[in-house]
Design a protein around this motif. Sequence first.
Motif, PDB file in Angstrom:
ATOM      1  N   ALA A  65      -7.855   6.861  -8.096  1.00 37.69           N
ATOM      2  CA  ALA A  65      -8.698   7.058  -9.269  1.00 37.69           C
ATOM      3  C   ALA A  65      -8.358   8.426  -9.849  1.00 37.69           C
ATOM      4  N   ALA A  66      -8.782   8.654 -11.085  1.00 33.58           N
ATOM      5  CA  ALA A  66      -8.553   9.957 -11.695  1.00 33.58           C
ATOM      6  C   ALA A  66      -9.236  11.049 -10.865  1.00 33.58           C
ATOM      7  N   VAL A  67      -8.677  12.256 -10.903  1.00 30.68           N
ATOM      8  CA  VAL A  67      -9.236  13.354 -10.107  1.00 30.68           C
ATOM      9  C   VAL A  67     -10.669  13.654 -10.536  1.00 30.68           C
ATOM     10  N   ILE A  68     -10.910  13.693 -11.850  1.00 27.12           N
ATOM     11  CA  ILE A  68     -12.274  13.914 -12.355  1.00 27.12           C
ATOM     12  C   ILE A  68     -12.918  12.538 -12.512  1.00 27.12           C
ATOM     13  N   THR A  69     -13.664  12.139 -11.511  1.00 24.41           N
ATOM     14  CA  THR A  69     -14.262  10.812 -11.441  1.00 24.41           C
ATOM     15  C   THR A  69     -15.644  10.950 -10.814  1.00 24.41           C
ATOM     16  N   PRO A  70     -16.642  10.167 -11.266  1.00 26.44           N
ATOM     17  CA  PRO A  70     -17.929  10.188 -10.574  1.00 26.44           C
ATOM     18  C   PRO A  70     -17.745   9.925  -9.082  1.00 26.44           C
ATOM     19  N   ARG A  71     -18.568  10.562  -8.286  1.00 25.72           N
ATOM     20  CA  ARG A  71     -18.409  10.491  -6.832  1.00 25.72           C
ATOM     21  C   ARG A  71     -18.339   9.050  -6.319  1.00 25.72           C
ATOM     22  N   HIS A  72     -19.170   8.159  -6.873  1.00 24.58           N
ATOM     23  CA  HIS A  72     -19.201   6.786  -6.372  1.00 24.58           C
ATOM     24  C   HIS A  72     -17.907   6.036  -6.682  1.00 24.58           C
ATOM     25  N   ALA A  73     -17.114   6.545  -7.664  1.00 25.33           N
ATOM     26  CA  ALA A  73     -15.893   5.851  -8.069  1.00 25.33           C
ATOM     27  C   ALA A  73     -14.627   6.466  -7.474  1.00 25.33           C
ATOM     28  N   ILE A  74     -14.776   7.560  -6.728  1.00 25.45           N
ATOM     29  CA  ILE A  74     -13.591   8.191  -6.123  1.00 25.45           C
ATOM     30  C   ILE A  74     -12.991   7.266  -5.073  1.00 25.45           C
ATOM     31  N   GLN A  75     -11.680   7.033  -5.164  1.00 32.77           N
ATOM     32  CA  GLN A  75     -10.953   6.298  -4.129  1.00 32.77           C
ATOM     33  C   GLN A  75      -9.687   7.087  -3.812  1.00 32.77           C
ATOM     34  N   HIS A  76      -9.575   7.485  -2.569  1.00 34.54           N
ATOM     35  CA  HIS A  76      -8.399   8.236  -2.152  1.00 34.54           C
ATOM     36  C   HIS A  76      -8.265   8.151  -0.637  1.00 34.54           C
ATOM     37  N   VAL A  77      -7.111   8.596  -0.144  1.00 30.30           N
ATOM     38  CA  VAL A  77      -6.890   8.643   1.300  1.00 30.30           C
ATOM     39  C   VAL A  77      -5.993   9.837   1.609  1.00 30.30           C
ATOM     40  N   TRP A  78      -6.364  10.573   2.654  1.00 27.07           N
ATOM     41  CA  TRP A  78      -5.539  11.662   3.168  1.00 27.07           C
ATOM     42  C   TRP A  78      -4.731  11.132   4.352  1.00 27.07           C
ATOM     43  N   MET A  79      -3.410  11.398   4.329  1.00 32.35           N
ATOM     44  CA  MET A  79      -2.519  10.938   5.393  1.00 32.35           C
ATOM     45  C   MET A  79      -1.827  12.134   6.036  1.00 32.35           C
ATOM     46  N   TYR A  80      -1.623  12.039   7.349  1.00 37.96           N
ATOM     47  CA  TYR A  80      -0.946  13.078   8.121  1.00 37.96           C
ATOM     48  C   TYR A  80       0.235  12.427   8.816  1.00 37.96           C
ATOM     49  N   ARG A  81       1.436  12.759   8.319  1.00 36.28           N
ATOM     50  CA  ARG A  81       2.622  11.970   8.662  1.00 36.28           C
ATOM     51  C   ARG A  81       3.753  12.828   9.209  1.00 36.28           C
ATOM     52  N   VAL A  82       4.717  12.154   9.820  1.00 35.55           N
ATOM     53  CA  VAL A  82       5.839  12.837  10.462  1.00 35.55           C
ATOM     54  C   VAL A  82       6.802  13.414   9.427  1.00 35.55           C
ATOM     55  N   ARG A  83       7.103  12.649   8.379  1.00 35.99           N
ATOM     56  CA  ARG A  83       8.001  13.099   7.315  1.00 35.99           C
ATOM     57  C   ARG A  83       7.300  12.918   5.968  1.00 35.99           C
ATOM     58  N   PRO A  84       7.496  13.832   5.016  1.00 38.52           N
ATOM     59  CA  PRO A  84       6.838  13.692   3.712  1.00 38.52           C
ATOM     60  C   PRO A  84       7.438  12.543   2.908  1.00 38.52           C
ATOM     61  N   SER A  85       6.615  11.934   2.065  1.00 35.21           N
ATOM     62  CA  SER A  85       7.075  10.793   1.265  1.00 35.21           C
ATOM     63  C   SER A  85       8.162  11.171   0.271  1.00 35.21           C
ATOM     64  N   VAL A  86       8.206  12.432  -0.148  1.00 33.23           N
ATOM     65  CA  VAL A  86       9.203  12.840  -1.148  1.00 33.23           C
ATOM     66  C   VAL A  86      10.596  13.018  -0.554  1.00 33.23           C
ATOM     67  N   ALA A  87      10.735  12.897   0.764  1.00 34.04           N
ATOM     68  CA  ALA A  87      12.044  13.059   1.396  1.00 34.04           C
ATOM     69  C   ALA A  87      12.819  11.744   1.311  1.00 34.04           C
ATOM     70  N   HIS A  88      13.450  11.525   0.173  1.00 31.80           N
ATOM     71  CA  HIS A  88      14.235  10.307  -0.015  1.00 31.80           C
ATOM     72  C   HIS A  88      15.344  10.556  -1.023  1.00 31.80           C
ATOM     73  N   GLY A  89      16.217   9.561  -1.171  1.00 32.04           N
ATOM     74  CA  GLY A  89      17.355   9.685  -2.072  1.00 32.04           C
ATOM     75  C   GLY A  89      17.009   9.369  -3.517  1.00 32.04           C
ATOM     76  N   LYS A  90      18.036   9.226  -4.326  1.00 29.04           N
ATOM     77  CA  LYS A  90      17.901   8.980  -5.760  1.00 29.04           C
ATOM     78  C   LYS A  90      17.226   7.639  -6.022  1.00 29.04           C
ATOM     79  N   VAL A  91      16.343   7.625  -7.014  1.00 29.86           N
ATOM     80  CA  VAL A  91      15.682   6.388  -7.427  1.00 29.86           C
ATOM     81  C   VAL A  91      16.501   5.725  -8.519  1.00 29.86           C
ATOM     82  N   SER A  92      16.830   4.441  -8.318  1.00 29.53           N
ATOM     83  CA  SER A  92      17.682   3.723  -9.259  1.00 29.53           C
ATOM     84  C   SER A  92      17.062   2.370  -9.597  1.00 29.53           C
ATOM     85  N   PRO A  93      17.370   1.813 -10.779  1.00 29.16           N
ATOM     86  CA  PRO A  93      16.896   0.461 -11.106  1.00 29.16           C
ATOM     87  C   PRO A  93      17.373  -0.545 -10.068  1.00 29.16           C
ATOM     88  N   SER A  94      16.532  -1.536  -9.794  1.00 30.81           N
ATOM     89  CA  SER A  94      16.833  -2.526  -8.760  1.00 30.81           C
ATOM     90  C   SER A  94      16.854  -3.926  -9.363  1.00 30.81           C
TER      91      SER A  94
END
Length: 373
Positions: A65-94
């Motif tokens: 949901a948008a960052v500025i959202t009424p409390r009842h409408a907030i949807q998010h999740v915090w994750m604690y992971r081994v490798r960050p999601s941004v650690a990947h190669g070039k994004v190309s059309p598939s």
Amino acid sequence: MAAPRMSATAKTGLTTEPTASDPHRYQTGFGNRFASEAIPNVLPIGCNVPQRIKYDLYSEQLNGAAVITPRHAIQHVWMYRVRPSVAHGKVSPSDTNPLIESCFSKVNRNVEFVASQQAWDPFPLPEPHGTNSGDQGTNFVQGIRTIGGQGDPTLQEGIAIHIYSADASMDRSAFCNNDGDFLVLPQKGRLEIQTELGWLMAHPGELVVIQAGIRFRVLLPDGPSRGYIQEIFGGHYDLPELGPVGSNGMALPRDFLSPVASFDIDESRWSITCKLAGSLHSYEQNHTPFDVVAWHGNLVPFKYDIERFVNMVNANKDQADPTIYCVLTAKSKTPGVSLTDFLVFTKKWITAADTFRPPYYHRNMSTEVMGLI
């Protein structure tokens, strides 16, 4: 190199017990703010991003949901992971699957507006492949076919209806739908779904909802599988209001099941396919995307067994509107009007006198799409 997955195994009263047909544990409840750890004491206390996380894990937040959202409408999740999601190669059309549609506008030449009723035979399962053919089969993402819809994900409102038909598990590959939430309903064959937040097993007659932005892969423990997908753009599924029904009836919140944290240590080559504005893109990375050791939040995949639905019927005369069979709904941009209502028609007694037993013919402003299980 790869190592066996690790998951939470502590027996508590807060998770379900595994069964012969479903080896996974689940947390119960709809819309809860869950917390789950595959290794004890990983979740930070009193903050989300400490300077150093236990085991040098990386913190990430996924917003639904948008960052500025009424409390009842907030949807998010915090994750604690081994490798960050941004650690990947070039994004190309598939070109993994050119038969997925998301833009239902007159300007899209692949879309036709039809005024008459439509019906389909069951979509065929993929043909068997010979051992020497070199064909690896059709996986869940490759087997999606769009049959209809309305709106456009770039407008953040609309819906798409798909059929999937697959005969191969996703091996070291994952899918991420950035356009909207997927509601998946198997008709033939179980789906074992690995998500970033844990595992789900979906039997025919169980629905699974995977929210936008969450990466997942689908395994086929029973071989070839077929089923339905409803995709919504710009919103999330919610339980319908009960009104005069009161506290009990229809889909009970405690019958919805969400996964527990589970992670793999795998530094082999993985391929990730993403859908954005109806187009597929892909990239590769040198580690599994399923390495979330712990998480907390309410943007969490869930499943529901439609056999647990509590039916409501008219007892003495006439039939009620089919909305009393609503399991999940999604709001539109018009207050008080739903974008979609997901209904189930399970076995029930019809006791009304002097009324027409089969469903009556009706015309309305909604388009109805029905499927058999």
